[in-house]
Design an enzyme around this catalytic site. Structure first.
Site, PDB file in Angstrom:
ATOM      1  CG  HIS A 137     -22.008 -13.358   3.507  1.00  0.00           C
ATOM      2  ND1 HIS A 137     -22.357 -13.126   4.815  1.00  0.00           N
ATOM      3  CD2 HIS A 137     -22.119 -12.166   2.879  1.00  0.00           C
ATOM      4  CE1 HIS A 137     -22.676 -11.843   4.969  1.00  0.00           C
ATOM      5  NE2 HIS A 137     -22.535 -11.237   3.811  1.00  0.00           N
ATOM      6  CG  HIS A 170     -18.501  -7.712   3.500  1.00  0.00           C
ATOM      7  ND1 HIS A 170     -18.302  -9.019   3.844  1.00  0.00           N
ATOM      8  CD2 HIS A 170     -19.851  -7.534   3.459  1.00  0.00           C
ATOM      9  CE1 HIS A 170     -19.472  -9.596   4.015  1.00  0.00           C
ATOM     10  NE2 HIS A 170     -20.428  -8.745   3.770  1.00  0.00           N
ATOM     11  CB  ALA A 214     -27.055  -8.880   9.039  1.00  0.00           C
ATOM     12  CG  ASP A 273     -21.976  -4.051   3.927  1.00  0.00           C
ATOM     13  OD1 ASP A 273     -22.914  -4.360   3.161  1.00  0.00           O
ATOM     14  OD2 ASP A 273     -21.689  -4.732   4.937  1.00  0.00           O
TER      15      ASP A 273
END
Lengths: 353, 353
Positions: free
Chosen positions: B175, B196, B120, B253
């Site tokens: 990411h 994460h 996102a 998060d």
């Protein structure tokens, strides 16, 4: 017969130098306090998943072919193997079983598998299992069946699996697109064996572990093709690290091209091209292996740095236990089926088969 | 201050009934041989990855907002947190750092991330890192940076990461679309923390373990969002089983919508819709969480059945150690930052922050 000052590798008793006296059975083992040894003695190997070798294909074998199959396997150190069919008609299974010599049992891989995870199986023969093994018995005698690979999401799965279980046939989950819930159901019902993990299984996702994640999560015992092609060496090592040597069964999944040159072959009735030893359908799907068992154990040891005791588990003892057989040991009173190896794990000699 | 006959849960010393005497520091602990206790005392929590809560978003916060942020976190049992940015311009990072009160440090998540695994984050701000942290220092003082999430496949990764490391900034891999080889390189160079896990990472494949497989294979320490949405409860449990409680850091998060009603919010400059507490971009991508830390620890304990000692590790001690901080303990001489909980792990009171 006497083997003096050899490194005896037993899956239960561990590794030690000693002398073995044997005929058909192990008569006496005397431990030595020497540290030097000339060769390694391991229990002879078991390959529960092998389609073919040296031009022989289970699905197209005559009685004579099966005899040759046994001889080739002996050269690989394998004393017990389960000629493995690919997805075909029940009539074809009947033909195969008619040619199968006494003492051999089949691993029936398909036709009770997933269309989505068919791999190199011919989709047109895929069917749901019957509710009872007795329906299959019309085509193939129970005593000729060792293992059946089945996708747990197929209709009638539990009925069929339970009826197989009662008859002593080992059910293995495979070629499956099941989600975690279905995998868990099968596990909890007692079906705790997975065919050539993680190939032809719904891959792990973090929001649904699917079959591959379930394989890691639960205490399944899993077949592994340790050719470095079906899965990366690190994947094999990861399975070893997570599940441990007690939960792995090495298989070759080898096809008729094994031991022969690159070129065009058949797997069942599907054309396969072998390039650099890798067998594929025309669409690129991996189609079995050209892995020899004698290489599989070297690869596994290289990928995982496992001990010889652990290697004896994954090459023989685990498969024996999984099938309820009293084999895979080197101990007094047990069958004297051995492989003699050098320090690089090359096979020097096989005994008693 | 005196807490009598409480269950003291320390990540190192374990769980025991005792009495704690403390002011700003723990002055004295006396172990009791009682088995009954009225409440549980755990080290206060650390959340290294939190975008916002109760309408506050790190990326749009005034000094006053950051003060409120601290108050809200205290209610969650969190005494130390790292307000986390989303991918934005360096000028924007400058604005944020100007508003950041002393004592708070940022977790900079992006802009040095993968376009393919952006999640996102707004792709238009994604850039390669500079060769040296000094380039970033023109926009944001070093002492305001705690953690930087970066994809190891980005150009200049090692130059940048090494220069951050020298300045005491913690690098976290995230990411990322890296393959196994790149993940291995980063690990072997000492970058052993993953943001994460397993979200926004190249998924494990059996022929290339990629980032997720590398996370399992190597001894990485991993952030986990234990909301049951970012990954299934069984996935969290699998990570716990495989990696153990020493290698997990719970994070929320969470975004500004946390603690508020379902509806429309912003994450950075991207519109987010929250339905049933799940935040998503219009394309369905999960956009942070609405998880409270006070719920995260209950979830983790429910998913894994871990001990309270292990829970103290994943909620505080591991994060402290990972950041080189002397916190997360209940022991004489240590800071008296505690959370008092009932047997259902509801927070009753927080101490000293």
């Amino acid at each position: 017969m006497l083997l003096e000052d050899v490194l005896i590798v037993d899956p239960v008793d561990g590794e030690y130098v000693g002398t073995i006296e044997f005929d058909k059975k192990v008569e006496k083992i005397v431990r030595s306090n020497k540290t030097h040894y000339n060769s390694i003695i391991m229990p002879a190997f078991v390959d529960p998943h092998i389609h073919g070798i040296m031009g022989i294909d289970t699905i197209a074998s005559s009685s004579n072919d099966f005899q040759k199959f046994k001889e080739y396997e002996a050269l690989e150190g394998v004393f017990l193997f389960f000629p493995t069919t690919v997805t075909c008609t029940l009539e074809k299974l009947n033909d195969i079983s008619n040619n199968l010599p006494d003492g051999l049992k089949l691993h029936i891989e398909g036709p009770f598998i997933s269309e989505e995870r068919k791999g190199a199986h011919n989709e047109k023969y895929i069917i749901n299992p019957p509710k009872n093994i007795s329906e299959l018995e019309k085509y193939i005698p129970i005593e000729k069946i060792g293992i059946i690979t089945i996708a747990p999401e197929k209709e009638n799965f539990l009925y069929f699996a339970d009826s197989c279980n009662e008859k002593g046939i080992r059910i293995s989950l495979g070629h499956s697109n099941a989600n975690f819930e279905t995998a868990k159901m099968a596990y909890e019902k007692g079906y705790k064996r997975i065919t050539h993990f993680p190939n032809a299984l719904s891959p792990m996702h973090h929001r649904d572990l699917n079959m591959v994640g379930a394989g890691f999560y639960f205490d399944f015992i899993v077949e592994i093709i340790a050719d470095g092609i079906h899965s990366a060496p690190e994947f094999v090592d990861l399975v070893y690290k997570i599940k441990g040597a007690d939960k792995i069964i090495l298989v070759t999944d080898s096809i008729s091209a094994t031991g022969l040159k690159d070129g065009d072959y058949l797997l069942g009735d599907l054309p396969v091209k072998v390039v650099d030893g890798i067998a594929r359908l025309s669409n690129g799907t991996i189609a079995g292996s050209t892995l020899r068992f004698s290489q599989a154990l070297k690869n596994f040891q290289k990928f995982t740095k496992c001990t010889l005791q652990e290697l004896a588990k994954v090459t023989s003892y685990n498969a024996c236990k999984d099938l309820g057989l009293d084999c895979g040991r080197i101990a007094e009173g047990k069958d004297a089926k051995f492989v003699q190896l050098d320090n690089e794990l090359n096979i020097l000699k096989t005994w008693n088969y």
